[in-house]
Design a protein around this motif. Structure first.
Motif, PDB file in Angstrom:
ATOM      1  N   LYS A  26       0.849  -1.196   0.000  1.00  0.00           N
ATOM      2  CA  LYS A  26       0.000   0.000   0.000  1.00  0.00           C
ATOM      3  C   LYS A  26       0.879   1.239   0.000  1.00  0.00           C
ATOM      4  N   VAL A  27       0.467   2.229  -0.787  1.00  0.00           N
ATOM      5  CA  VAL A  27       1.085   3.562  -0.741  1.00  0.00           C
ATOM      6  C   VAL A  27      -0.013   4.579  -0.480  1.00  0.00           C
ATOM      7  N   ILE A  28       0.384   5.759  -0.069  1.00  0.00           N
ATOM      8  CA  ILE A  28      -0.564   6.843   0.179  1.00  0.00           C
ATOM      9  C   ILE A  28      -0.206   8.021  -0.710  1.00  0.00           C
ATOM     10  N   LEU A  29      -1.099   8.355  -1.641  1.00  0.00           N
ATOM     11  CA  LEU A  29      -0.904   9.563  -2.443  1.00  0.00           C
ATOM     12  C   LEU A  29      -1.260  10.783  -1.612  1.00  0.00           C
ATOM     13  N   ASP A  30      -0.489  11.854  -1.770  1.00  0.00           N
ATOM     14  CA  ASP A  30      -0.761  13.101  -1.048  1.00  0.00           C
ATOM     15  C   ASP A  30      -2.066  13.723  -1.546  1.00  0.00           C
ATOM     16  N   PRO A  31      -2.708  14.530  -0.701  1.00  0.00           N
ATOM     17  CA  PRO A  31      -3.955  15.190  -1.120  1.00  0.00           C
ATOM     18  C   PRO A  31      -3.776  15.962  -2.423  1.00  0.00           C
ATOM     19  N   MET A  32      -4.799  15.886  -3.261  1.00  0.00           N
ATOM     20  CA  MET A  32      -4.760  16.514  -4.581  1.00  0.00           C
ATOM     21  C   MET A  32      -5.986  17.387  -4.778  1.00  0.00           C
ATOM     22  N   PRO A  33      -5.856  18.478  -5.541  1.00  0.00           N
ATOM     23  CA  PRO A  33      -7.043  19.271  -5.874  1.00  0.00           C
ATOM     24  C   PRO A  33      -7.901  18.540  -6.888  1.00  0.00           C
ATOM     25  N   ALA A  34      -9.139  18.942  -6.992  1.00  0.00           N
ATOM     26  CA  ALA A  34     -10.023  18.353  -7.997  1.00  0.00           C
ATOM     27  C   ALA A  34      -9.466  18.603  -9.396  1.00  0.00           C
ATOM     28  N   SER A  35      -9.667  17.633 -10.262  1.00  0.00           N
ATOM     29  CA  SER A  35      -9.215  17.770 -11.639  1.00  0.00           C
ATOM     30  C   SER A  35     -10.104  16.944 -12.557  1.00  0.00           C
ATOM     31  N   SER A  36     -10.609  17.584 -13.602  1.00  0.00           N
ATOM     32  CA  SER A  36     -11.396  16.883 -14.617  1.00  0.00           C
ATOM     33  C   SER A  36     -10.529  16.471 -15.802  1.00  0.00           C
ATOM     34  N   GLU A  37      -9.225  16.673 -15.676  1.00  0.00           N
ATOM     35  CA  GLU A  37      -8.305  16.264 -16.735  1.00  0.00           C
ATOM     36  C   GLU A  37      -8.098  14.749 -16.683  1.00  0.00           C
ATOM     37  N   PRO A  38      -8.396  14.020 -17.753  1.00  0.00           N
ATOM     38  CA  PRO A  38      -8.162  12.573 -17.747  1.00  0.00           C
ATOM     39  C   PRO A  38      -6.663  12.287 -17.676  1.00  0.00           C
ATOM     40  N   ARG A  39      -6.239  11.618 -16.624  1.00  0.00           N
ATOM     41  CA  ARG A  39      -4.824  11.311 -16.450  1.00  0.00           C
ATOM     42  C   ARG A  39      -4.620   9.812 -16.258  1.00  0.00           C
ATOM     43  N   GLU A  40      -3.366   9.410 -16.303  1.00  0.00           N
ATOM     44  CA  GLU A  40      -3.017   8.001 -16.250  1.00  0.00           C
ATOM     45  C   GLU A  40      -2.349   7.668 -14.920  1.00  0.00           C
ATOM     46  N   MET A  41      -2.768   6.582 -14.308  1.00  0.00           N
ATOM     47  CA  MET A  41      -2.074   6.053 -13.138  1.00  0.00           C
ATOM     48  C   MET A  41      -1.231   4.867 -13.587  1.00  0.00           C
ATOM     49  N   ILE A  42       0.053   4.899 -13.256  1.00  0.00           N
ATOM     50  CA  ILE A  42       0.979   3.845 -13.647  1.00  0.00           C
ATOM     51  C   ILE A  42       1.478   3.139 -12.392  1.00  0.00           C
ATOM     52  N   VAL A  43       1.363   1.833 -12.409  1.00  0.00           N
ATOM     53  CA  VAL A  43       1.854   1.008 -11.306  1.00  0.00           C
ATOM     54  C   VAL A  43       2.921   0.093 -11.885  1.00  0.00           C
ATOM     55  N   SER A  44       4.124   0.201 -11.376  1.00  0.00           N
ATOM     56  CA  SER A  44       5.229  -0.584 -11.911  1.00  0.00           C
ATOM     57  C   SER A  44       5.968  -1.277 -10.773  1.00  0.00           C
ATOM     58  N   SER A  45       6.833  -2.212 -11.150  1.00  0.00           N
ATOM     59  CA  SER A  45       7.565  -2.978 -10.141  1.00  0.00           C
ATOM     60  C   SER A  45       8.970  -3.252 -10.648  1.00  0.00           C
ATOM     61  N   ASN A  46       9.754  -3.903  -9.800  1.00  0.00           N
ATOM     62  CA  ASN A  46      11.101  -4.284 -10.203  1.00  0.00           C
ATOM     63  C   ASN A  46      11.138  -5.628 -10.914  1.00  0.00           C
ATOM     64  N   LEU A  47       9.940  -6.167 -11.215  1.00  0.00           N
ATOM     65  CA  LEU A  47       9.863  -7.429 -11.926  1.00  0.00           C
ATOM     66  C   LEU A  47      10.036  -7.197 -13.423  1.00  0.00           C
ATOM     67  N   LYS A  48      10.563  -8.144 -14.097  1.00  0.00           N
ATOM     68  CA  LYS A  48      10.782  -8.009 -15.528  1.00  0.00           C
ATOM     69  C   LYS A  48       9.569  -8.447 -16.347  1.00  0.00           C
ATOM     70  N   SER A  49       8.656  -9.146 -15.707  1.00  0.00           N
ATOM     71  CA  SER A  49       7.481  -9.628 -16.417  1.00  0.00           C
ATOM     72  C   SER A  49       6.629  -8.472 -16.915  1.00  0.00           C
ATOM     73  N   GLU A  50       5.953  -8.686 -18.036  1.00  0.00           N
ATOM     74  CA  GLU A  50       5.081  -7.653 -18.582  1.00  0.00           C
ATOM     75  C   GLU A  50       3.957  -7.295 -17.632  1.00  0.00           C
ATOM     76  N   ILE A  51       3.510  -8.268 -16.839  1.00  0.00           N
ATOM     77  CA  ILE A  51       2.397  -7.961 -15.949  1.00  0.00           C
ATOM     78  C   ILE A  51       2.876  -7.355 -14.627  1.00  0.00           C
ATOM     79  N   GLY A  52       4.151  -6.981 -14.582  1.00  0.00           N
ATOM     80  CA  GLY A  52       4.628  -6.220 -13.435  1.00  0.00           C
ATOM     81  C   GLY A  52       4.339  -4.742 -13.582  1.00  0.00           C
ATOM     82  N   ASN A  53       3.763  -4.322 -14.709  1.00  0.00           N
ATOM     83  CA  ASN A  53       3.451  -2.922 -14.952  1.00  0.00           C
ATOM     84  C   ASN A  53       1.991  -2.787 -15.386  1.00  0.00           C
ATOM     85  N   LEU A  54       1.293  -1.858 -14.773  1.00  0.00           N
ATOM     86  CA  LEU A  54      -0.112  -1.637 -15.064  1.00  0.00           C
ATOM     87  C   LEU A  54      -0.349  -0.169 -15.353  1.00  0.00           C
TER      88      LEU A  54
END
Length: 526
Positions: free
Chosen positions: A90-118
């Motif tokens: 688990k991680v905690i993102l810091d508080p953010m202001p409201a935004s209607s801009e469509p943005r991307e959340m990237i989750v990555s790891s130190n694994l080499k497998s393709e499914i180590g990144n989302l």
């Protein structure tokens, strides 16, 4: 497999119906249990099109192989952690202001497998609310989606449901005896194509709120027809409560009996509210774990998986189902209070807003049930949307969900978002006997009281004998004078005190109805 295996297998079958999860998740059986082994996954509330809560810490969590380094990137933030020995991270993102801009959340790891990144696309930041309870919260916009559902002006409402800044996550109905880590569901953008399957109350609440506060609004719908309030409370909390522990003990006895002596015919777990069909279908013995009136089963299957997703508050529409094995109406105020306290604790918000809907008029819904619900107002930072005027004598699922959603949104707008508006109809505050009449005083009168459509109706009055008769009632400033020639020495007054109080018409100038009341009420047991 034993009962727990069967439940887990059912959950996993649902999970593997999702293509992304099928790619990410591998299943490993250990004896009587079931565990997940995945390189990197996120908890089920995290999907494309999600809404994250603004101006709060935002937990992001999931599973990975023990020791895996996981990094979450969103809106210029990078948070890194390591999966523990149990595979949880688990991680905690810091508080953010409201935004209607469509943005991307990237989750990555130190694994080499393709499914180590989302990657998750079209992520907004705004206000997130949970909509929970039973069938009137579960009821969809379209009757074609759920037979008991649908709304007034259904086709026009759905055609107009084009609000890209409104999104809804609808959790599937999972009932189980063990807390789950995932609930199947995904965030959907509000479009005419998606809206038919949206919770109608949740949609109309979000629509009015979003128009007013002009930020993205997300609704997490966790609701199930005919469910009892204690089905949405954890086992630990129920067992720790002397008044509710017997309910869990009875449930456990039923489960043991079911396992020891399985019936020849087992009822299929109901997939919708069957209350309106009661008596029309042949009864069969049901697995107690699949029965939504039983304690903790919906908490385990639907609520546990979304904790601690950051939310602003809860809207709750429940109350018709108050089974005798949990004390019925008499114990409901206590159960309601326990649920609110627990959810506030689990989400780490001692003042988490919790707004309920009082059940509408219906021939089988007693005024005592509404009174039991109204005890919520003794709990800080709660409120109640009154629906006594929009019920249907025969239909426990009235199609006027627009007013319900709007009244809930009005509460939120006034109490949380700083709008200078009245958010409640008149509420009984005190009485005073004046000769042969009783003066009833109210709070929340706005700019005055209103008799909508003619003389006031559904007021009754009684003397010391408590024999109530129809009364005459007249508005006098911010109070109502109630009397009857048949009661020269009145002691008590009631308003809209009937299952279906046809014609109840006391409102304030804000257009909000008076809540049913009786001056001879006994204090609720919180």
């Amino acid at each position: 497999m034993n009962l727990i295996d069967t439940e887990s297998a059912s959950v996993m079958k649902k999970l593997h119906s999702r293509p992304l999860l099928s790619l990410l998740i591998s299943i490993v059986f250990f004896g009587n249990g079931l565990s997940l082994s995945a390189e990197v996954t996120l908890a089920s509330p995290f999907t494309d099109h999600m809404v994250l809560q603004r101006e709060m810490n935002v937990p992001v969590w999931g599973d990975a192989a023990p020791g895996t380094t996981v990094k979450v990137e969103f809106a210029g933030q990078e948070k890194t952690t390591t999966a523990g020995a149990d595979g949880k991270w688990k991680v905690i993102l810091d508080p953010m202001p409201a935004s209607s801009e469509p943005r991307e959340m990237i989750v990555s790891s130190n694994l080499k497998s393709e499914i180590g990144n989302l990657k998750f696309s079209d992520v907004l930041v705004g206000e997130v609310w949970i909509g929970s309870g039973q069938s009137n919260m579960d009821a969809t916009m379209s009757k074609k989606v759920k037979w008991f559902a649908g709304v007034n002006n259904e086709e026009a409402e759905i055609a107009a449901a084009d609000y890209p800044l409104i999104r809804m996550f609808t959790g599937e109905a999972i009932r189980t005896n063990q807390p789950q880590s995932r609930v199947p569901g995904e965030w959907k953008v509000c479009t005419p194509q998606n809206a038919p399957a949206f919770s109608a109350v949740g949609y109309f609440f979000a629509r009015q709120l979003q128009k007013d506060i002009q930020v993205p609004v997300g609704i997490i719908t966790l609701a199930y027809g005919a469910s009892s309030a204690h089905a949405w409370i954890s086992r630990e909390t129920l067992e720790a409560d002397p008044k509710l522990k017997p309910v869990v003990e009875q449930f456990d006895r039923e489960v043991r009996e079911f396992r020891a002596n399985p019936p020849d015919t087992v009822a299929a777990a109901p997939s919708e509210d069957v209350s309106a069909k009661a008596g029309k279908t042949k009864k069969a013995v049901a697995d107690p774990v699949t029965v939504q009136q039983n304690p903790t089963v919906l908490f385990n299957g639907m609520v546990a998986p979304v904790i601690p997703y950051a939310i602003r508050g809860v809207i709750w529409y429940q109350g018709e189902t108050m089974p005798l094995n949990a004390g019925g109406t008499q114990l409901y105020p206590h159960i309601q209070a326990v649920l609110i306290r627990e959810w506030r604790t689990l989400w780490g918000q001692n003042d988490l807003p919790f707004y309920i809907v009082q059940i509408a008029a219906h021939e089988k819904q007693s005024p005592e049930k509404r009174e039991a619900q109204a005890t919520v107002l003794a709990i800080p930072n709660t409120a109640m949307a009154v629906a006594i005027d929009i019920g249907d004598r025969k239909n426990v699922h009235p199609p006027n969900k627009q007013d319900v959603g709007d009244r809930l949104a009005r509460i939120a707008r006034a109490k949380l978002y700083g709008k200078k508006i009245e958010c409640s109809g008149p509420m009984y505050s005190s009485m005073k006997v004046e000769g042969n009449a009783v003066r009833i005083n109210f709070s929340h009168t706005a700019e005055g009281l209103v008799a909508k459509g003619g003389p006031l109706k559904t007021f009754v009055i009684a003397g010391a004998d408590k024999k109530f008769v129809q009364a005459e009632a007249m508005i006098d400033g911010n109070s109502v004078l109630v009397s009857s020639p048949a009661v020269p020495a009145p002691v008590a007054v009631r308003y809209a005190w009937d299952n279906y109080p046809e014609g109840c018409n006391l409102y304030n100038t804000a257009g909000l109805p008076c809540a049913p009341f009786r001056t001879d009420a006994q204090p609720g047991a919180l």
